[in-house]
Design an enzyme around this catalytic site. Structure first.
Site, PDB file in Angstrom:
ATOM      1  N   MET A   9       1.415   3.858  -2.458  1.00 17.41           N
ATOM      2  CA  MET A   9       1.306   4.901  -3.276  1.00 17.41           C
ATOM      3  C   MET A   9       2.762   5.187  -4.260  1.00 17.41           C
ATOM      4  SD  MET A   9      -1.114   7.778  -1.527  1.00 17.41           S
ATOM      5  CE  MET A   9      -0.529   9.023  -2.338  1.00 17.41           C
ATOM      6  N   GLU A  10       2.218   5.185  -5.566  1.00 24.08           N
ATOM      7  CA  GLU A  10       3.522   5.085  -6.501  1.00 24.08           C
ATOM      8  C   GLU A  10       4.198   6.410  -6.477  1.00 24.08           C
ATOM      9  OE1 GLU A  10       4.561   2.398  -7.666  1.00 24.08           O
ATOM     10  OE2 GLU A  10       3.025   1.258  -6.831  1.00 24.08           O
TER      11      GLU A  10
END
Ligand SMILES: *[C@@H]1O[C@H](CO)[C@@H](O)[C@H](O)[C@H]1NC(C)=O
Length: 169
Positions: free
Chosen positions: A123-124
């Protein structure tokens, strides 16, 4: 008679799954089973050069392409290397349990359909430690791990970002 019909349908289903296996040795389509080992991970960002990887130096390939050549599966599994799909989840939908369930089901279906070994959650977005989103993120990881370990025995959920650990079945 009904029993016979049901048995026939089940056998037909099993056969159709097996005949989808792209490898000459269908055992290579089973999720890889290994003892716990020191992980050496490669991120595959292009599907052009996987034939020249040094598989003796790897334990896991994270697939960052949209699709894979089925022959990669046969080669990787024959060399005891797992294939896991990179996956993202929209941080804004973390508290949406419907969206979480749909996403988890999609990940598991994709892993089963491609005879691969799991998911690498990457997840960025930043998730503040102890925030509600962090709790929901943990729930998402739990939901994915619980389902995938039942549906694909021996499968793997890898996690990067703020939780730097790795769960292996
Ligand atoms: C929750 O997720 C579902 C399924 O993806 C979607 O249809 C719905 O609009 C989402 N709800 C909100 C409040 O974003």
């Amino acid at each position: 008679m009904l029993n016979l019909v049901i048995i026939f349908i089940i056998v037909t289903c099993i056969n159709s799954v097996r005949s989808d296996c792209p490898c000459p040795d269908i055992s290579l389509c089973a999720p890889l089973q290994t003892e716990p080992r020191h992980e050496k991970v490669a991120f595959m960002v292009s599907d052009s050069n996987w034939r020249s990887y040094d598989y003796s130096q790897l334990t896991t390939i994270v697939i960052c392409t949209n699709d894979i050549d089925p022959q990669l599966l046969c080669l990787a599994h024959s060399r005891q290397v797992r294939l896991v799909w990179i996956a993202n989840y929209d941080v804004k939908q973390l508290s949406n349990s419907t969206a979480r369930t749909e996403w988890v089901n999609r990940q598991v279906d994709n892993v089963k359909r491609t005879y691969t070994d799991g998911v690498n959650l990457d997840m960025e977005d930043e998730i503040p430690y102890t925030s509600d989103a962090a709790h929901k993120y943990t729930e998402l990881v739990q939901e994915l791990s619980n389902l995938i370990h039942v549906e694909v025995p021996g499968s793997m959920v890898r996690i990067f970002r703020y939780l730097r650990y790795c769960i292996q079945n």
